[in-house]
Structure formats: C-alpha cells, structure tokens
Design an enzyme around this catalytic site. Sequence first.
Site, PDB file in Angstrom:
ATOM      1  N   CYS A  18      41.394  18.164  35.840  1.00  0.00           N
ATOM      2  CA  CYS A  18      40.955  19.156  35.030  1.00  0.00           C
ATOM      3  C   CYS A  18      42.080  19.865  34.143  1.00  0.00           C
ATOM      4  O   CYS A  18      43.173  19.684  34.522  1.00  0.00           O
ATOM      5  CB  CYS A  18      39.839  19.747  35.848  1.00  0.00           C
ATOM      6  N   ALA A  72      44.179  21.583  36.449  1.00  0.00           N
ATOM      7  CA  ALA A  72      45.191  20.702  37.124  1.00  0.00           C
ATOM      8  C   ALA A  72      46.588  20.530  36.080  1.00  0.00           C
ATOM      9  O   ALA A  72      47.856  20.541  36.701  1.00  0.00           O
ATOM     10  CB  ALA A  72      44.711  19.422  37.518  1.00  0.00           C
ATOM     11  N   ARG A 130      51.428  17.872  44.730  1.00  0.00           N
ATOM     12  CA  ARG A 130      52.506  17.040  43.576  1.00  0.00           C
ATOM     13  C   ARG A 130      53.780  17.249  44.131  1.00  0.00           C
ATOM     14  O   ARG A 130      54.321  18.347  44.493  1.00  0.00           O
ATOM     15  CB  ARG A 130      52.257  17.607  42.316  1.00  0.00           C
ATOM     16  N   HIS A 153      47.738  21.329  29.947  1.00  0.00           N
ATOM     17  CA  HIS A 153      49.309  21.220  29.351  1.00  0.00           C
ATOM     18  C   HIS A 153      49.537  22.239  28.188  1.00  0.00           C
ATOM     19  O   HIS A 153      50.345  22.962  28.156  1.00  0.00           O
ATOM     20  CB  HIS A 153      49.740  20.023  28.982  1.00  0.00           C
TER      21      HIS A 153
HETATM   22 FE1  CFM Z   1      54.068  14.071  32.078  1.00  0.00          FE
HETATM   23 FE2  CFM Z   1      53.143  12.014  33.443  1.00  0.00          FE
HETATM   24 FE3  CFM Z   1      51.885  14.534  33.257  1.00  0.00          FE
HETATM   25 FE4  CFM Z   1      54.207  13.966  34.664  1.00  0.00          FE
HETATM   26 FE5  CFM Z   1      52.761  13.585  36.959  1.00  0.00          FE
HETATM   27 FE6  CFM Z   1      51.681  11.700  35.473  1.00  0.00          FE
HETATM   28 FE7  CFM Z   1      50.585  13.976  35.773  1.00  0.00          FE
HETATM   29 MO1  CFM Z   1      50.531  12.527  37.771  1.00  0.00          MO
HETATM   30  S1  CFM Z   1      55.086  12.571  33.296  1.00  0.00           S
HETATM   31  S2  CFM Z   1      53.738  15.782  33.350  1.00  0.00           S
HETATM   32  S3  CFM Z   1      54.868  14.362  36.649  1.00  0.00           S
HETATM   33  S4  CFM Z   1      51.965  13.099  31.853  1.00  0.00           S
HETATM   34  S5  CFM Z   1      52.580  11.489  37.217  1.00  0.00           S
HETATM   35  S6  CFM Z   1      52.075  10.281  34.067  1.00  0.00           S
HETATM   36  S7  CFM Z   1      49.518  12.240  35.829  1.00  0.00           S
HETATM   37  S8  CFM Z   1      51.168  14.990  37.593  1.00  0.00           S
HETATM   38  S9  CFM Z   1      50.204  15.179  34.060  1.00  0.00           S
END
Ligand code: CFM
Length: 528
Positions: free
Chosen positions: A50, A53, A84, A182
């Site tokens: 989500c 997250a 994580r 993000h």
């Molecule tokens: Fe970038 Fe990723 Fe992500 Fe990531 Fe991650 Fe991920 Fe994620 Mo899991 S590199 S920041 S450290 S998009 S592995 S492929 S899914 S936490 S949001």
Amino acid sequence: MDSRDKVLDQYSSKLYKNRKEHVIQIEDGEPNVIAADTRAIPGIMTNRGCCYAGCKGVVIGPLKDVVQIVHGPIGCSYYAWGTRRNKAKGDENTKNFLEYCFSTDMQETDIVFGGEKKLKKAIKEAVEIFDPACIMIASTCPVGLIGDDIHAVAAEAEEMYNIKVVAFSCEGYKGVSQSGGHHIANNGLMKNVIGTGDAKPVKYSINLLGEYNIGGDGWEICRVLKRIGYNIVSVMTGDGSYAEMKNAHTADLNLVQCHRSINYIAEMLKTKYGTEWLKVNFIGIEGIKQSLRDVASFFNDPALTAKTEAVIADEEEEIAVGMVYYKSMLKDKTAAIYVGGSRTHHYINLLKSLGVEVILAGYEFAHRDDYEGRQVLPLKMDADSKNIESITVVKDPTKYRTFHTEERIKELKEAGLPIESYDGLWADIADKAMITDDYNQFETEAFLKLLKPDIFFSGIKDKYIVQRSGVPSRQLHSYDYSGPYAGFKGALNFARDVTLAVNTPAFSLVQAPWKSEPTLIGNLGGME
Ligand code: CFM
C-alpha cells in the site's frame, strides 16, 4: 497456443481485457508497450503493498536518527517493524532508532472522537524519552478517513520542542500501490529536509539515491566509491540520516540506483539546486564497471579515472576465481524474477554474467518508464495519479550551483552518459521473455508450470508455494538473510547463493502435493 495465451485464456472476458495489456512477450525490435501503474483488480491476489508501505516502509523508514511515529492502529506499525532488511548503524554522533516501533495505537474511540490528542501525546513522549532531532509522522488509512490534521500537529510540535517534525499523509488507500507512497515521501523530504543544512560543498561529492542498504548493499557500494576517492554526502535512504540528508543539496552529482522510488527527488534536486543525476546500477559486474566509469567520466579528472580503473581491476581480481567456478555451475540455467519496481532490471545484468537467462520477469508497481524508458514521459495523468500530490520546485536563489556548464552536459549526454536518462527494463531483457506487470498468484503459478525456470526470485508471499512445486527460490526483496548482493563482493555472494539453491538435490525430490493427492475431499449425499 503460446504460453501467454494459455495463461490469459483462463480468464473471463472482462479480466482478459484488463490483463492482456499487462502481460506481454518481448519481441525484439518492437515497441513493446505495456500497461502499468493501474488499479489492481479486486479479488485477484496481487503482490502489491500500500501507499503507507511505500512511504514509511520504503523511503523514510531507513532514516536511522528519526523517530518515526505511525499514526494509526497498531497492526500497521507491527507490519512495518523490522520486515525490510534495511540495515543501519549508529555511532557516537548518530542515534539509531530503527529497532524501535513507534505507534499511536489508535483505538475505536480515537476513530470516533479523533486521534490528534493521542498523536500529540506520542510526540511528547518520544521527545522526552529519545530526544531526537527529527520526528516523522506517517498516517495510515483511518487517519485519512476521519480527517486528523497531522500537518497542524506537526507544525505545533515543531515550534513547541524546537525540533524538526514532518508529517506524511500516506494513508494506505492512496494511489494504486506503494509507488504513490514513494512520491509522497519524496515530496515531504524535499520540502522539509533537503537543503536545510548549512554544510559547505566538498570535492567530488556524491549522493547515492534509491539505495536502501538491504542486506548491506549500500555499505558495499559506498566502500568502493570511497576507495576511489568520492565523498558521500548522503545515501537516500539506506543507513541514511536526517543529519546527512539536510546537506544533500551540496553534492556535485546524484547517482540513482532505484529509479522508481526516488526519481522525483533526483528531478527536483536538478531543478532546485542544479545537481545532475546519473542512472547507475551497482548490481552485476558489468553494471558496476559501467557505472563507476560513467561517474569518472562525469568528473573527468585523470587521477580519478586512473584510480577508478585500478579499483575495478583489484576488486575484480579478488572475486575472479569464485565467479568462474559459479559460472560453470550455473551454465545455461534460466530464471524468473518478480520484484517491486526496479530490481528485476538490476539483476538481469548480474544473472547474464553468470550465464543465467531471465525468461520470465515482472514488477509489482513499476510505471511505464521503468519498463520502456524515460522517453515515454510524461505519461497521461489518470484519476489515481492525480490523487498523489505533485509539487513544483524552483531554482534556489542562493544554493543553486552547477558542476558543469550546459554545453558540457550536452556533450556528455551526446557521448552516451546516462544523465537524466533511463532506458528501462527493455534495454536488457532477452527477446521472447515473458513480462507480467502487477503480477498475481494465479499467473505466477501458471507461468512457472509452463516455462519451468531453474530458479525463481521473488518475495516471501510466493517463496514457499514455488518451492513446494519443486522450483528453488531466493528472495530478492530481503535476500533471505544473506547479502550484500551489490558491488563486486556482493556479486560473489549472490553467485554462491544461487549456485547452492539451483544445485541442491532437495528440490528435485519435492513433489507438489497436488500432483499425488486430491485437492478436494468430501462426500455427497452420504456417499463416500
Ligand atoms: Fe526500489 Fe525496488 Fe522499491 Fe527497493 Fe525493496 Fe523492491 Fe520495494 Mo521490496 S529497489 S525501493 S529496496 S522499487 S525490494 S524492487 S519491492 S522494498 S518499494
């Protein structure tokens, strides 16, 4: 019927119409357009997380000297606590709060009568007990629904305690995946943290963006960069800190590892402070070498270039024998990779150098530019993307500074340096590879049966289902308690782990239970 049709054909016509845009088979030389960043279909077991997250869990979560209070019911905090593997170390100057879990623990009465009082109390307690320089507040779904004004609470607390307090309205339901989180985190950090420090610029300084130190990746990358002679101003955000991030505007160059989660900050730093950004990939030997050489070309100092080559030669030599051995053990193997929005691309390069071909790949929440390259930007805004605040920054009148002239940047771009550019997954994926965007459990199982990769890289949600069907799996989100996988030494760790997984006899002895046992047992009308 090819594999794609065999899988999609099992859907109803309504589902078929949706999913056919998200599942494509790569055709060499074709435009290979894919649908991405759209709503998951209710009822389908998507692997996405989500918005909360993406903001709290991914981008702000690793900031070690920040007390991060989750405003919401306790479940949201518990879920985000230590799941994580973004490692961090404190030292005599930097506090490390990452082992703690701070929550306002909202109850029904707070939902009915409002939770602001509780949040104020939590901030007061945090200040009294931990004395942090910065507190960040992340709200979860009910907070947005009842309308607590967390930004007003933050502003009041900032004044009252004379510390930085930043609130993020990252309620889980915002956007279609963690990707919206993000963006919200990027905006908040840009508005409230970056540029507020008063450090002076230092020579050959770098920010490492989109590197979260999973399994120690960031530490390994920084070790190599420091060996060459670069000064790391901040890492966003693995083992990162509020103290460092305040001065991120002073760096000469930004390196972007994970494009999806942090491209917004990279763009805004360019506009506001004049810092160029380069797309790098420190996963896989060829990627690391290319990235280090690109950074050296940007600075264009003969001593730095020579040191870059010397470090590459030295680091490569150290792992050479091991890599040859592992390569011999992995010859002609095939792999599937399903990760979030960035790693799928990064690991293709490393697997290729070990002789492993990726035949099935997917992202949970990537956008079209992560697949097709940034040339597809700007993408059309839809109702869901409009729901995420997008901020505009302007040139900072005093702190704006450029390392190169515009003409020089143009020359470097023409020479092939990936300044402000990213070619996406398509740049490295093999012809005929199967791609699924916003992958789900049904398609995962169906494609595994049809394509039979030798190893499957994914996360905890599908790891054990995959292993029970006889295919070894390694988690690429958390590295299954291993790592680092980045950098030269990381490549060797990865090669070892994959070799062990693929060559262990255990998986050839596994028979999926549904192959020998009935999946349904029952009786009808008293009859056995
Ligand atoms: Fe970038 Fe990723 Fe992500 Fe990531 Fe991650 Fe991920 Fe994620 Mo899991 S590199 S920041 S450290 S998009 S592995 S492929 S899914 S936490 S949001």
